[in-house]
Design a protein around this motif. Structure first.
Motif, PDB file in Angstrom:
ATOM      1  N   ILE A  22     -12.311  -4.372  56.443  1.00  0.00           N
ATOM      2  CA  ILE A  22     -11.328  -3.472  56.660  1.00  0.00           C
ATOM      3  C   ILE A  22     -12.061  -1.651  57.194  1.00  0.00           C
ATOM      4  N   SER A  23     -11.903  -1.360  57.423  1.00  0.00           N
ATOM      5  CA  SER A  23     -12.552   0.405  58.131  1.00  0.00           C
ATOM      6  C   SER A  23     -11.249   1.199  58.156  1.00  0.00           C
ATOM      7  N   LEU A  24     -11.371   2.316  57.653  1.00  0.00           N
ATOM      8  CA  LEU A  24     -10.250   3.352  58.129  1.00  0.00           C
ATOM      9  C   LEU A  24     -10.349   3.833  59.228  1.00  0.00           C
ATOM     10  N   ASP A  25     -11.203   4.165  60.311  1.00  0.00           N
ATOM     11  CA  ASP A  25     -11.190   4.543  61.798  1.00  0.00           C
ATOM     12  C   ASP A  25     -10.606   3.481  62.963  1.00  0.00           C
ATOM     13  N   ASP A  26     -11.236   1.997  62.029  1.00  0.00           N
ATOM     14  CA  ASP A  26     -10.084   1.167  62.612  1.00  0.00           C
ATOM     15  C   ASP A  26      -8.380   0.989  62.688  1.00  0.00           C
ATOM     16  N   VAL A  27      -8.403   1.620  61.580  1.00  0.00           N
ATOM     17  CA  VAL A  27      -6.522   1.558  60.562  1.00  0.00           C
ATOM     18  C   VAL A  27      -6.338   3.151  61.618  1.00  0.00           C
ATOM     19  N   LEU A  55      -5.880   5.198  54.770  1.00  0.00           N
ATOM     20  CA  LEU A  55      -6.692   4.929  53.523  1.00  0.00           C
ATOM     21  C   LEU A  55      -5.890   3.734  51.730  1.00  0.00           C
ATOM     22  N   MET A  56      -4.137   4.796  52.411  1.00  0.00           N
ATOM     23  CA  MET A  56      -3.712   3.563  51.169  1.00  0.00           C
ATOM     24  C   MET A  56      -3.744   2.118  52.370  1.00  0.00           C
ATOM     25  N   TYR A  57      -3.098   2.235  53.158  1.00  0.00           N
ATOM     26  CA  TYR A  57      -3.138   1.053  53.470  1.00  0.00           C
ATOM     27  C   TYR A  57      -4.661   0.059  53.776  1.00  0.00           C
ATOM     28  N   CYS A  58      -5.537   0.920  53.992  1.00  0.00           N
ATOM     29  CA  CYS A  58      -7.013   0.139  53.807  1.00  0.00           C
ATOM     30  C   CYS A  58      -6.451  -0.840  52.184  1.00  0.00           C
ATOM     31  N   THR A  89      -4.844   6.873  39.661  1.00  0.00           N
ATOM     32  CA  THR A  89      -4.360   8.067  38.600  1.00  0.00           C
ATOM     33  C   THR A  89      -3.193   7.215  38.889  1.00  0.00           C
ATOM     34  N   HIS A  90      -2.000   7.168  39.918  1.00  0.00           N
ATOM     35  CA  HIS A  90      -0.429   6.562  39.321  1.00  0.00           C
ATOM     36  C   HIS A  90      -0.310   5.429  41.212  1.00  0.00           C
ATOM     37  N   VAL A  91      -1.526   4.831  41.226  1.00  0.00           N
ATOM     38  CA  VAL A  91      -0.888   3.331  42.352  1.00  0.00           C
ATOM     39  C   VAL A  91      -1.775   3.257  41.870  1.00  0.00           C
ATOM     40  N   PRO A  92      -1.150   1.077  41.649  1.00  0.00           N
ATOM     41  CA  PRO A  92      -1.876  -0.411  41.036  1.00  0.00           C
ATOM     42  C   PRO A  92      -2.721  -0.997  42.002  1.00  0.00           C
ATOM     43  N   VAL A  93      -3.497   0.209  42.765  1.00  0.00           N
ATOM     44  CA  VAL A  93      -4.445  -0.318  43.497  1.00  0.00           C
ATOM     45  C   VAL A  93      -5.845  -1.207  42.662  1.00  0.00           C
ATOM     46  N   PRO A 124     -13.467   5.441  46.363  1.00  0.00           N
ATOM     47  CA  PRO A 124     -13.406   6.421  46.915  1.00  0.00           C
ATOM     48  C   PRO A 124     -12.804   7.319  46.141  1.00  0.00           C
ATOM     49  N   GLY A 125     -12.696   8.724  46.939  1.00  0.00           N
ATOM     50  CA  GLY A 125     -11.814   9.724  45.747  1.00  0.00           C
ATOM     51  C   GLY A 125     -10.979  10.679  46.062  1.00  0.00           C
ATOM     52  N   GLN A 126     -10.105   9.828  46.803  1.00  0.00           N
ATOM     53  CA  GLN A 126      -8.144   9.617  46.786  1.00  0.00           C
ATOM     54  C   GLN A 126      -7.819   9.463  45.082  1.00  0.00           C
ATOM     55  N   ILE A 127      -8.179  10.500  44.154  1.00  0.00           N
ATOM     56  CA  ILE A 127      -6.709  10.682  43.255  1.00  0.00           C
ATOM     57  C   ILE A 127      -6.209   9.714  42.989  1.00  0.00           C
ATOM     58  N   GLU A 128      -5.164   9.899  43.702  1.00  0.00           N
ATOM     59  CA  GLU A 128      -3.476   8.233  43.366  1.00  0.00           C
ATOM     60  C   GLU A 128      -4.526   7.230  42.741  1.00  0.00           C
ATOM     61  N   LEU A 129      -5.481   6.833  43.846  1.00  0.00           N
ATOM     62  CA  LEU A 129      -5.729   6.220  43.870  1.00  0.00           C
ATOM     63  C   LEU A 129      -6.148   4.845  42.223  1.00  0.00           C
TER      64      LEU A 129
END
Length: 266
Positions: free
Chosen positions: A57-62, A74-77, A114-118, A107-112
């Motif tokens: 899956i790619s971000l552009d497509d989503v 990004l979260m969806y991906c 720090t506080h979500v379980p992905v 990825p650099g999104q900090i929530e990935l």
């Protein structure tokens, strides 16, 4: 038994550059590692990509198909990856041997982390595949210009440590861009009294109790310390790699040894 680094940290902290330099170093020393792209928004790479989330899956497509913005996309991906982890890892890992060494460029999104379980769930899948995993947290050394930014970096790192529950190595990246190395040396292994004094000087009096608690948290539990990384120096890259290898018990039979590293050494 497989081995893996999960390379995390804020956007712009140098994760992809670290992965590229690590790959080049290992190629020079005739050691094999495989770098995996876990960023669905990535475009260009300075290293051969062994596995690529964009094939799933790619971000552009989503963004185009669902009308989501960059962060929501990004979260969806990553949630899509989580839902398909077993099949994706089963298919991708079948090409690697039991003792292969994988480096995951995240990825650099900090929530990935720090506080979500992905990413935590991703790590659990790797463990079930018999991988020893270490989290490698990169923080831009240029942000270590004052104590308040240092404490913010420590808190983000601690949050990732708690969320992932992994052996954890903190790295001050981009040391080659720091004009005066002494500006950051005091933050490598800080003392509570020094931190508290500096915090009290920078912040209003009503934060005194909070400052004391934060300084003691960092110092008393020895949970946060940083290793400087200067990518211009092979000795610096080798030191960081040896430290991580020791954390995940890579090359135990070879008796990995770690000596003290001076950031001023060539």
């Amino acid at each position: 038994m497989g081995y893996a680094q999960l390379v995390i940290g804020p956007a712009g902290s140098g994760k992809s550059t670290y992965c590229s330099s690590l790959y080049q170093h290992c190629e020079t020393t005739r050691r094999t590692i495989h770098v995996v792209n876990l960023d669905p928004a990535a475009e260009n790479f300075d290293y051969p990509v062994a596995m690529d989330i964009r094939e799933l899956i790619s971000l552009d497509d989503v963004m185009e198909e669902l009308g989501l913005g960059p962060n929501g996309g990004l979260m969806y991906c990553m949630e899509h990856l989580e839902e398909n982890l077993d099949d994706w890892l089963e298919e991708e890992l079948e090409n690697y041997l039991d003792d292969d060494y994988l480096v995951f460029d995240c990825p650099g999104q900090i929530e990935l982390f720090t506080h979500v379980p992905v990413l935590r769930n991703f790590v659990e899948h790797l463990k079930r595949k018999n991988f020893n995993v270490c989290a490698v947290y990169l923080l831009d050394s240029q942000f270590m210009t004052d104590v308040t930014k240092y404490i913010s970096g420590c808190m983000a790192s601690l949050s990732a440590m708690i969320q992932l529950e992994l052996p954890h190595v903190n790295i001050l990246s981009k040391m080659d861009l720091v004009a005066n190395k002494k500006d950051v040396e005091e933050y490598l292994n800080p003392e509570a009294r020094v931190l508290l004094s500096a915090l009290n000087q920078h912040m209003a009096p009503q934060f005194a109790k909070l400052n004391k608690a934060l300084a003691e948290l960092v110092d008393d539990y020895s949970m946060v310390s940083f290793i400087p990384l200067d990518l211009r120096k092979e000795s610096s890259i080798q030191y960081v790699l040896s430290y991580i290898d020791n954390c995940i018990q890579y090359g135990e039979d070879a008796d990995v040894k770690i000596k003290d590293f001076d950031p001023e050494d060539d």
